[in-house]
Design an enzyme around this catalytic site. Structure first.
Site, PDB file in Angstrom:
ATOM      1  N   HIS A 104       0.536   3.324   6.714  1.00  0.00           N
ATOM      2  CA  HIS A 104       0.454   4.559   7.492  1.00  0.00           C
ATOM      3  C   HIS A 104      -0.580   5.491   6.867  1.00  0.00           C
ATOM      4  O   HIS A 104      -0.660   5.622   5.644  1.00  0.00           O
ATOM      5  CB  HIS A 104       1.820   5.256   7.513  1.00  0.00           C
ATOM      6  CG  HIS A 104       1.766   6.652   8.052  1.00  0.00           C
ATOM      7  ND1 HIS A 104       1.926   7.770   7.258  1.00  0.00           N
ATOM      8  CD2 HIS A 104       1.562   7.109   9.309  1.00  0.00           C
ATOM      9  CE1 HIS A 104       1.831   8.853   8.009  1.00  0.00           C
ATOM     10  NE2 HIS A 104       1.618   8.483   9.254  1.00  0.00           N
ATOM     11  N   SER A 105      -1.394   6.121   7.691  1.00  0.00           N
ATOM     12  CA  SER A 105      -2.336   7.149   7.262  1.00  0.00           C
ATOM     13  C   SER A 105      -3.242   6.620   6.152  1.00  0.00           C
ATOM     14  O   SER A 105      -3.935   5.620   6.327  1.00  0.00           O
ATOM     15  CB  SER A 105      -1.560   8.398   6.818  1.00  0.00           C
ATOM     16  OG  SER A 105      -2.407   9.511   6.697  1.00  0.00           O
TER      17      SER A 105
END
Length: 270
Positions: free
Chosen positions: A105-106
């Protein structure tokens, strides 16, 4: 006559049961997967708690990686780089038998990309969840600075030694979990730590033989104001990703809609 009818009914029932058994035999049970989950910047393993629970309840194995200088880890920030993050993930998956599904994520998208270049044979699928997805020669900062729709940049506060980045506290939950419950927002605030800055400038070198050979899936976060949907689309196009899902959340779908995200990950694992 009655005896004949009974014999006929018995034959019909027997044949039906045989057919059902054959159909059941044709259904191959889904093989449990090993999911390795990598959190993003300003976050820690706690963000995956609900997703971890949902995946394991379906018989899968889940490994949640705590990146150095995040969560409870006290690695000095001046020693960090994207290589250090990569090696932490490789260490976590080294003892797993067979291939894994690696999700990031991210900022975790930078990490899983770097891992895939190093150990492509260990990974069946790379899953980017509202994540940075670089091309060769790019750093996270290159992608972030090219995203005029992101609201994050003006809210960053570097430390005097330039080793960490803070997010202006009153804007933290609006950035990361605007659609979350009060409890979700409180967890984000409680677990917040300044983010190590050096890995943001680490560039990746990617090859078609390694990173390019691994199947990739992207889950777009449609209400994201940290990595805008426009940048997500551009990264997807640049990487040539064909399998794309959407989830109508902020930057933190594992907190805002963990059941929906878990369902997508289970589908990806089929």
């Amino acid at each position: 006559m009655k005896k004949s009818i009974l014999i006929l009914l018995s034959a019909v029932i027997s044949n039906s049961q045989t057919a059902l058994s054959a159909e059941e035999g044709e259904k191959t049970p889904l093989k449990p997967q090993t999911y390795v989950l990598v959190h993003g910047a300003w976050q820690a393993p706690y963000v995956w708690d609900a997703v971890n629970s949902a995946l394991t309840k379906k018989g899968n194995k889940v490994i949640v990686v705590e990146l150095p200088a995040h969560g409870t880890d006290n690695t000095p920030t001046h020693t960090l780089s994207l290589d250090v993050y990569r090696d932490k993930v490789i260490e976590a998956i080294a003892k797993v038998e067979g291939k894994i599904i690696l999700a990031g994520h991210s900022m975790g998208g930078m990490v899983i990309t770097h891992v895939a270049e190093k150990v492509p044979a260990k990974i069946s699928k790379l899953v980017y969840i509202g994540a940075f997805l670089p091309t060769t020669g790019q750093a996270l900062t290159d992608l972030a600075f090219s995203d005029p729709d992101s609201k994050l940049g003006p809210l960053l506060a570097p430390s005097p030694d330039q080793l960490t980045l803070d997010v202006v506290r009153e804007n933290l939950t609006n950035l990361f979990i605007a659609d979350g419950t009060p409890a979700d927002k409180e967890r984000v605030l409680t677990n917040y730590r300044p983010e190590p800055a050096i890995p943001f400038t680490s560039k990746v070198t990617l090859t078609s033989e390694n990173f390019g050979a691994v199947e990739k899936i992207y889950i777009k976060t449609l209400q994201d104001i940290v990595i805008s949907p426009k940048l997500q689309d551009r990264m997807i196009d640049d990487a040539g990703i064909k399998t794309v899902y959407e989830i109508n959340t902020s930057h933190s779908p594992f907190l805002a809609k963990p059941n929906e995200l878990s369902a997508l990950l289970l589908k990806i694992g089929e």
